[in-house]
Write a protein that holds these residues in place. Structure first.
Motif, short mmCIF file in Angstrom:
data_model
loop_
_atom_site.label_atom_id
_atom_site.label_comp_id
_atom_site.label_asym_id
_atom_site.label_seq_id
_atom_site.Cartn_x
_atom_site.Cartn_y
_atom_site.Cartn_z
N LYS A 138 2.78 0.95 -3.97
CA LYS A 138 1.86 0.60 -5.06
C LYS A 138 2.58 0.32 -6.38
N ALA B 113 -0.78 0.74 -8.90
CA ALA B 113 -1.93 0.37 -8.08
C ALA B 113 -2.56 1.57 -7.37
N ARG B 114 -2.25 2.76 -7.89
CA ARG B 114 -2.83 3.97 -7.33
C ARG B 114 -4.35 3.98 -7.47
N GLY B 115 -5.00 4.46 -6.42
CA GLY B 115 -6.44 4.70 -6.52
C GLY B 115 -7.29 3.45 -6.65
N ARG B 116 -6.69 2.29 -6.40
CA ARG B 116 -7.50 1.06 -6.48
C ARG B 116 -8.23 0.90 -5.15
N VAL B 117 -9.36 1.56 -5.04
CA VAL B 117 -10.08 1.59 -3.77
C VAL B 117 -11.02 0.41 -3.59
N ASP B 118 -11.25 -0.37 -4.67
CA ASP B 118 -12.23 -1.46 -4.51
C ASP B 118 -11.63 -2.84 -4.77
N GLU C 61 -5.74 -3.78 -5.95
CA GLU C 61 -4.29 -3.86 -5.76
C GLU C 61 -3.78 -5.27 -6.07
N LYS D 96 0.81 -1.22 0.00
CA LYS D 96 0.00 0.00 0.00
C LYS D 96 0.84 1.26 0.00
N GLN E 161 -4.36 -4.58 0.27
CA GLN E 161 -5.56 -4.32 1.08
C GLN E 161 -6.84 -4.45 0.27
N LYS E 162 -6.74 -4.30 -1.03
CA LYS E 162 -7.94 -4.33 -1.85
C LYS E 162 -7.74 -5.23 -3.07
#
Lengths: 353, 353
Positions: free
Chosen positions: A45, A348-353, A68, A42, A64-65
């Motif tokens: 990334k 892996a920036r902004g991979r919130v889901d 990612e 995280k 975490q997601k």
């Protein structure tokens, strides 16, 4: 050779020599204590740093997601731990697709999560490894007692498509003894129940140098150690000279004798204070205080500074929290001895889901 | 027709009917006070809403960074105001390229900024419009007195390649009278000096309904009014029923009776508190308090709630600050009466330079 000072701002600089030193220092520590490392991506990334950590001895990575995990799997990483409750049909389908191409394991802290995982993996060719997430003091996710950990472990072990993998915690910073005692009790309770925990996974950078005191742990998942930041330095994990991520900014205004405005605001540094005063350390002006951020402006109080930056001057800032800065930039620039090595996308920036 | 509740989470929902109502309400107010509107796109970062505001009567748009201006120019917007000190060769070259294809104007608060602009535009086919940024109470950028505004205006007027455009401020919230007095004095001083200000540009959403009290202003640059958020509601600008942006999140854990964990953390909601307690309002559980955020987890205190959300339940959150949420998501989903209209990329997201 381009000097980093020629870059346009704001920009994120990553000192690759410090990265390597940070990775090696913690890997050496872990090796010397026979503790496995499963670093959290995280913070950076970037597939290249995930791979570098593995080359140096890490047994895999933590994400975490799902987004990612997908990016890292696409980059060729095959050992992925995702300590998260995966809930809902869409995410379960993505998890199943991932599990068909890499070794991925997850956590659960409820029967609902276990039920969803089992329904999804009941017909899978190999079972999904599921660890029980434990709340050992952080007050976030996790079962609340060693007895509850045993009960959920039994549920996992009895669920079609799942295999019980052990225990996982993200501990509260500073509460090493309490965390160690909690995990030891849960590990013992599992053994007593005839369901020994193959993995006991501990995490975090703030107490990384005390990780070996958590005797029950088989592995550790540090994240921020690769870049370090102002918060980790405040916790004594290292010094400012270990900080590998800096934000390069330009002074765009000096409206008063004691005020400077830079072109890095909350969209570059984030509003994370982590309990500290100010929004970062300015390397060349350590007495300056970044007192406020709006989205595109940082406001700096220079009243304690003997010398003061001029309009147009570029300054480097060690942010309060490196991980969230990585998430804000489409690219980061790798540097070595002040020279630009390469500018790379933050995959892996902004991979919130 | 897809109901928004079928979306995977976290996701940003934009209620297009509320957007239109918010745009029309402020345009009507501005029209009735003969005040021009030049809305700030930082809140939505979407060309379609920039164009909608113009269709409803706005005279152009405001952006904060060159990257945002480039995205909007690419989308066909031709009237762009960028109230920022543009410093350094790289940015000046981009500004000059933009000025060759759209009507762009900027601000300056120092002789250094003016010198850089003039050197760049001295040979341009049309002069660059430059307004003087004034610090009327915000304590950020800006000249510190009306006399300093006149001096810098004279400098601009005398600089090859530049044309003096007037005055610009981003005022401190709540200090309407002080802002009005400052601008009136500067406007008069400019007139007295034989250099009248064609434009006096005021900004901000918190005091939008008092914009007409700033008599010297010819135009206003509101941003957040299009989406509204918890902060603007706290300032009385509107009600929660006017908030067009919500974050859809899933409850992934209920570790205790009074605690819920959602899959939206600081990477979805940001750490912006803007002086308020908690990190957003949960529409269906207004008595719940989002007490903490880590990157991928939101921690909710349910102790004041009569009914409590279950694991797997989706909840909608009105964030503290809408603009910074837009910056974190690659896409947002437009909804109307609860149905999904379209998922669109946030075109100017993350344009920090």
């Amino acid at each position: 050779m381009t000097d980093f000072s020629e870059l346009d701002t704001p920009a994120v600089l990553i000192d690759v020599d410090r990265v390597d030193a940070n990775l090696k220092r913690v890997q050496y520590y872990a090796d010397s204590h026979r503790l496995k490392l499963r670093p959290h991506i995280k913070t950076h990334k970037l597939p290249r740093f995930a791979k570098r950590a593995i080359d140096l001895g890490a047994i895999g990575i933590t994400v975490q997601k799902l987004g990612e995990a997908e990016v890292m799997a696409d980059a060729g990483i095959t050992e992925i731990f995702m300590p998260y409750n995966i809930i809902g049909a869409a995410k379960l389908a993505r998890l199943k697709a991932l599990a068909s191409r890499v070794n991925i394991s997850v956590t659960a802290d409820s029967e609902q999560t276990v039920a969803g995982l089992s329904a999804t993996f009941a017909d899978a060719s190999k079972p999904l490894l599921v660890l029980v997430e434990c709340d050992t003091g952080m007050g976030r996710c996790g079962v609340q007692s060693p007895a509850a950990a045993v009960a959920l472990a039994q549920k996992i072990a009895a669920s079609p498509g799942l295999r019980f993998g052990g225990l996982m915690t993200y501990p509260a910073a500073g509460l090493v003894e309490a965390n160690a005692a909690w995990l030891a009790a849960a590990k013992q309770a599992l053994a007593d129940a005839g369901l020994p925990a193959p993995i006991v996974s501990n995490g975090g950078t703030p107490d990384i140098w005390r990780a070996h005191e958590v005797k029950a742990a088989t592995e550790h998942r540090p994240g921020t150690y690769i870049y370090m930041d102002r918060f980790q330095v405040s916790k004594g994990v290292g010094g400012f000279a270990d900080c590998a991520l800096t934000v390069l900014a330009t002074v765009v205004s000096r409206p008063t004798e004691d005020r400077a405005i830079i072109d890095a605001g909350s969209k570059a540094l984030t509003s994370d204070t982590l309990g500290m005063a100010g929004f970062g350390l300015i390397e060349a002006y350590p007495d300056a205080v970044i007192v406020g951020l709006s989205e595109e402006h940082g406001t700096i109080d220079l009243s304690a500074c003997a010398t003061k930056p001029k309009i147009g001057e570029k300054i480097r800032i060690i942010p309060n929290h490196a991980c969230v800065v990585s998430n804000l930039f489409a690219t980061v620039t790798l540097i070595s001895n002040g020279a630009v090595v390469e500018t790379v996308p933050v995959a892996a920036r902004g991979r919130v889901d």
